[in-house]
Design a protein around this motif. Sequence first.
Motif, PDB file in Angstrom:
ATOM      1  N   GLU A  10       0.819  -1.213   0.000  1.00 21.67           N
ATOM      2  CA  GLU A  10       0.000   0.000   0.000  1.00 21.67           C
ATOM      3  C   GLU A  10       0.856   1.267   0.000  1.00 21.67           C
ATOM      4  O   GLU A  10       0.338   2.359  -0.171  1.00 21.67           O
ATOM      5  N   TYR A  11       2.145   1.093   0.240  1.00 27.18           N
ATOM      6  CA  TYR A  11       2.954   2.262   0.545  1.00 27.18           C
ATOM      7  C   TYR A  11       3.545   2.979  -0.664  1.00 27.18           C
ATOM      8  O   TYR A  11       4.348   3.885  -0.501  1.00 27.18           O
ATOM      9  N   GLY A  12       3.176   2.543  -1.880  1.00 27.42           N
ATOM     10  CA  GLY A  12       3.690   3.236  -3.052  1.00 27.42           C
ATOM     11  C   GLY A  12       4.938   2.556  -3.587  1.00 27.42           C
ATOM     12  O   GLY A  12       5.234   1.415  -3.227  1.00 27.42           O
ATOM     13  N   GLU A  13       5.705   3.262  -4.436  1.00 24.11           N
ATOM     14  CA  GLU A  13       6.809   2.622  -5.147  1.00 24.11           C
ATOM     15  C   GLU A  13       8.014   2.338  -4.240  1.00 24.11           C
ATOM     16  O   GLU A  13       8.672   1.313  -4.367  1.00 24.11           O
ATOM     17  N   PHE A  14       8.281   3.269  -3.332  1.00 24.85           N
ATOM     18  CA  PHE A  14       9.441   3.097  -2.450  1.00 24.85           C
ATOM     19  C   PHE A  14       9.012   3.082  -0.981  1.00 24.85           C
ATOM     20  O   PHE A  14       8.058   3.768  -0.613  1.00 24.85           O
ATOM     21  N   VAL A  15       9.742   2.306  -0.202  1.00 29.25           N
ATOM     22  CA  VAL A  15       9.515   2.342   1.246  1.00 29.25           C
ATOM     23  C   VAL A  15      10.850   2.574   1.950  1.00 29.25           C
ATOM     24  O   VAL A  15      11.906   2.270   1.408  1.00 29.25           O
ATOM     25  N   ASP A  16      10.786   3.117   3.154  1.00 28.55           N
ATOM     26  CA  ASP A  16      11.984   3.308   3.962  1.00 28.55           C
ATOM     27  C   ASP A  16      11.925   2.367   5.158  1.00 28.55           C
ATOM     28  O   ASP A  16      10.874   2.193   5.763  1.00 28.55           O
ATOM     29  N   VAL A  17      13.055   1.765   5.456  1.00 32.37           N
ATOM     30  CA  VAL A  17      13.160   0.866   6.606  1.00 32.37           C
ATOM     31  C   VAL A  17      14.163   1.494   7.563  1.00 32.37           C
ATOM     32  O   VAL A  17      15.301   1.777   7.174  1.00 32.37           O
ATOM     33  N   GLU A  18      13.754   1.752   8.794  1.00 32.67           N
ATOM     34  CA  GLU A  18      14.652   2.446   9.727  1.00 32.67           C
ATOM     35  C   GLU A  18      14.479   1.945  11.149  1.00 32.67           C
ATOM     36  O   GLU A  18      13.448   1.368  11.492  1.00 32.67           O
ATOM     37  N   PRO A  19      15.502   2.124  11.987  1.00 38.04           N
ATOM     38  CA  PRO A  19      15.376   1.667  13.379  1.00 38.04           C
ATOM     39  C   PRO A  19      14.353   2.494  14.141  1.00 38.04           C
ATOM     40  O   PRO A  19      14.213   3.696  13.897  1.00 38.04           O
ATOM     41  N   LYS A  20      13.644   1.848  15.048  1.00 34.34           N
ATOM     42  CA  LYS A  20      12.728   2.584  15.919  1.00 34.34           C
ATOM     43  C   LYS A  20      13.451   2.808  17.238  1.00 34.34           C
ATOM     44  O   LYS A  20      13.674   1.881  18.015  1.00 34.34           O
ATOM     45  N   ARG A  21      13.830   4.034  17.474  1.00 32.22           N
ATOM     46  CA  ARG A  21      14.576   4.347  18.694  1.00 32.22           C
ATOM     47  C   ARG A  21      13.645   4.315  19.901  1.00 32.22           C
ATOM     48  O   ARG A  21      12.495   4.751  19.807  1.00 32.22           O
ATOM     49  N   ASP A  22      14.186   3.839  20.993  1.00 30.42           N
ATOM     50  CA  ASP A  22      13.400   3.746  22.221  1.00 30.42           C
ATOM     51  C   ASP A  22      13.700   4.971  23.076  1.00 30.42           C
ATOM     52  O   ASP A  22      14.636   4.973  23.859  1.00 30.42           O
ATOM     53  N   GLY A  23      12.912   6.011  22.879  1.00 35.98           N
ATOM     54  CA  GLY A  23      13.121   7.236  23.648  1.00 35.98           C
ATOM     55  C   GLY A  23      11.812   7.948  23.865  1.00 35.98           C
ATOM     56  O   GLY A  23      10.782   7.312  24.044  1.00 35.98           O
ATOM     57  N   ILE A  24      11.879   9.258  23.837  1.00 35.43           N
ATOM     58  CA  ILE A  24      10.691  10.075  24.054  1.00 35.43           C
ATOM     59  C   ILE A  24      10.398  10.832  22.766  1.00 35.43           C
ATOM     60  O   ILE A  24      11.259  11.557  22.273  1.00 35.43           O
ATOM     61  N   ASN A  81      23.503  -2.039  20.032  1.00 38.50           N
ATOM     62  CA  ASN A  81      23.795  -0.655  19.659  1.00 38.50           C
ATOM     63  C   ASN A  81      23.843   0.228  20.897  1.00 38.50           C
ATOM     64  O   ASN A  81      23.156  -0.026  21.880  1.00 38.50           O
ATOM     65  N   ASP A  82      24.660   1.258  20.832  1.00 39.36           N
ATOM     66  CA  ASP A  82      24.795   2.157  21.980  1.00 39.36           C
ATOM     67  C   ASP A  82      23.511   2.954  22.215  1.00 39.36           C
ATOM     68  O   ASP A  82      23.277   3.464  23.305  1.00 39.36           O
ATOM     69  N   ILE A  83      22.725   3.065  21.170  1.00 38.78           N
ATOM     70  CA  ILE A  83      21.417   3.714  21.325  1.00 38.78           C
ATOM     71  C   ILE A  83      20.350   2.634  21.202  1.00 38.78           C
ATOM     72  O   ILE A  83      20.278   1.934  20.193  1.00 38.78           O
ATOM     73  N   THR A  84      19.557   2.466  22.238  1.00 38.48           N
ATOM     74  CA  THR A  84      18.593   1.377  22.245  1.00 38.48           C
ATOM     75  C   THR A  84      17.491   1.596  21.206  1.00 38.48           C
ATOM     76  O   THR A  84      16.925   2.676  21.107  1.00 38.48           O
ATOM     77  N   SER A  85      17.230   0.558  20.438  1.00 41.87           N
ATOM     78  CA  SER A  85      16.104   0.571  19.514  1.00 41.87           C
ATOM     79  C   SER A  85      15.191  -0.573  19.896  1.00 41.87           C
ATOM     80  O   SER A  85      15.658  -1.621  20.324  1.00 41.87           O
ATOM     81  N   ASP A  86      13.891  -0.387  19.761  1.00 43.85           N
ATOM     82  CA  ASP A  86      12.988  -1.463  20.153  1.00 43.85           C
ATOM     83  C   ASP A  86      12.177  -1.981  18.973  1.00 43.85           C
ATOM     84  O   ASP A  86      11.096  -2.524  19.147  1.00 43.85           O
ATOM     85  N   GLY A  87      12.698  -1.824  17.778  1.00 43.86           N
ATOM     86  CA  GLY A  87      11.999  -2.360  16.635  1.00 43.86           C
ATOM     87  C   GLY A  87      12.497  -1.751  15.343  1.00 43.86           C
ATOM     88  O   GLY A  87      13.504  -1.047  15.313  1.00 43.86           O
ATOM     89  N   VAL A  88      11.791  -2.066  14.256  1.00 41.32           N
ATOM     90  CA  VAL A  88      12.148  -1.551  12.935  1.00 41.32           C
ATOM     91  C   VAL A  88      10.886  -0.979  12.294  1.00 41.32           C
ATOM     92  O   VAL A  88       9.842  -1.631  12.299  1.00 41.32           O
ATOM     93  N   VAL A  89      11.008   0.236  11.767  1.00 39.67           N
ATOM     94  CA  VAL A  89       9.829   0.878  11.169  1.00 39.67           C
ATOM     95  C   VAL A  89       9.877   0.779   9.650  1.00 39.67           C
ATOM     96  O   VAL A  89      10.928   0.953   9.035  1.00 39.67           O
ATOM     97  N   LEU A  90       8.729   0.476   9.071  1.00 49.47           N
ATOM     98  CA  LEU A  90       8.572   0.466   7.618  1.00 49.47           C
ATOM     99  C   LEU A  90       7.614   1.579   7.272  1.00 49.47           C
ATOM    100  O   LEU A  90       6.500   1.624   7.801  1.00 49.47           O
TER     101      LEU A  90
END
Length: 669
Positions: A91-105, A264-273
């Motif tokens: 559903e997201y169109g031609e391109f998608v971005d995959v990035e870390p989900k940082r665990d912060g505020i 990683n030194d910066i905590t991530s709690d998932g991956v965002v698409l």
Amino acid sequence: MVERGNMDQQTKNLTESLKKQIKAAQRAYYDGNPIMADDKYDAIEQQLVSLVGDTDSVGTSVMFAKVEHKVPMLSIENEYSEEDFLHHASEYGEFVDVEPKRDGISCELVYENGFFQSAETRGDGHFGEDITAQIKECSAIPYKISTKNIPDELRIRGELVMRNSDLEKLNAQGEKQFANTRNLVAGTIKQKNLSNISSRNIFLIPWDMYAVGEDNLLPESNFDRMKLTEEMGFPRYEGIKVHLKNPNAILDALHTILAQNEGNDITSDGVVLKADSISRRNELGFATKYTRFQHCFKPQHLESETTLIDVEYGIGRTGKITPVAILEPVALGGAVISRATLCNETYMNALGIYTGCKVQILRSGNTIPQIVGVVNKDSNRAIKFPTVFPSCGTELRIEQKDQVAQHFCPNEFCSDKIAQRLEYIGSRKILEIDNLGVETANELAYNSKIVKVDDLFQFGNQIAYDLKTNPVKTKQELKENYRSVKNIIKLVYSLEDAKTRDWDRWIAALEIPMIGVDLGKDIAKILSLGPDDMKDFPNKLLDLIQQGMDGIGPEKSSAIVEWVKNPENKGLCFMLYGYGVRPTSLVKRSNTMGQKLDGISYVITGTLSIGTRKEVEAKLNALGATALSSVTNACNLLIVGEDPGSKLEKAEKKGIKIVGEDWVREVLA
DNA sequence: ACTACTGTGGATCGTGAATC
DNA sequence: GATTCACGATCCACAGTAGT
């Protein structure tokens, strides 16, 4: 970016004087010798609020100013399997971005003409809190950004985070040990005393950028926007842009980011698409709770074992009983877990727990402790759900629906239940009664005769009266019954304040089954309720239900009708009216106030000599005007100071009325 | 399918009452 | 008078249930 807004001496003196007046008036009021009329008190308090933003130095609660988000700041829906994660991509169109989900505020930064202007937290998604002063202390967050080809007003959203290595350093230094970076960032950013903040090395990792009204000036691709944040001085964008033609590429990117997240030194709690195309993203839009253009993959790898010590039975405001497992404390994912919900009898029986059994637990979404299984099952020893509520001894009522058994305590006078109701009524979402938290609610439930919300206000009125007529004796009596006399006195004051809360809050406070603040808002609007409508509210509500309204189906409708038909509830509203409850009207408020600057929506450009922008805005807003941040069609006044920016040109083009600083002086005089 | 509501977890901080 | 600690409020999060 260490640069604190400093008040000029005159404002400081005025603020101090107002604070003194408020304090003196409060003291006199509670000593039984009021020295000030109510409306005068209100006026002074409002003036004080307009100067300092809040009056917490006078009252007790620590409050940040509420800010409404220009665009809702919603959460991202989670997926726990790779299939579900991939499923949305088409559903997201031609391109998608995959990035870390940082665990912060989550946080939104506002930049005007390249300069940091303000910052707000996510809050409930619609209203956040103003943390501008705190963000100014974070030197890693750019104060000035490059403004080539970007809108005058730019908003950058991202995650406030801290490095794990910095947390460790901090823990190595001090006696005080912090458990994880997310909670430490949350705590740090809420500090009123700004002196500690800069040493905590908090920074922002952007995940979104936009401009209200001028979004077309920014790149069409999310990836390009994020690259732009790099140029502005934010950390490197770690996302991967993937062509949708190749689903394997998405999975590869997912695994790449997952691997990066590990350790990683910066905590991530998932991956965002997310959809890369901004226009596609706008087409997909929002649901009420989640955005529709991005999803998050959450690996569920945190699992551990511990021993079940006991089961406690808690009660909610509706009387619903919830079993909670008491566990041998065990560290899991940066927290020590000692309790986990068991939801209901059906859930509990399915697990087959017993005292001393070994249970497997995980933190669902890496946050909520959840018991997923019993290691050594033994059906003979399984704990049975009690037939009476242990706290009050009343026999429980069981509701069986869709094979789920739910227990309720039917006792109207059950103190634990009353405590829950009082806490609910006093909560920030409902009547926002200060000094009515868990402990005070329990104290009232056990030590006073309060059963329903009207009793609470009668209680307040009675004490206020007693304090006026015989302060010494009243205080003595309070001392015998409550742990803190001052707390009860403050509560009485807060109750007075709560009498004029908005109608939607008051509708929720009446505790009509299945009616909360949201439906309350709709009902209040349709009925256009005014301050005096409490005495006859049930009949008005009945009329509305009989006409029918959106969002109220047969179930809610019959629940409301039943509530209205109960004479006790008619009495409840009548008594509330009698005790002085006058809810503020949502629709009429701005008109009835008849303030000097009602209807004026203004923008300030350039530097003003009479005070900082914030101070001037606060003063103007107190007179009924609304501050906008950019020149749009909604704007009808531009205030021009020294060195005006591009807003002046824009306002001229749009034919908006333009005034100088003299106008402000005149209005505020 | 979407939405509202209720209930649950842990952690932080500022404030001010209680205590030494 | 100084220090400790309980409380209140807030941050983050998810699950279950029921209604539309």
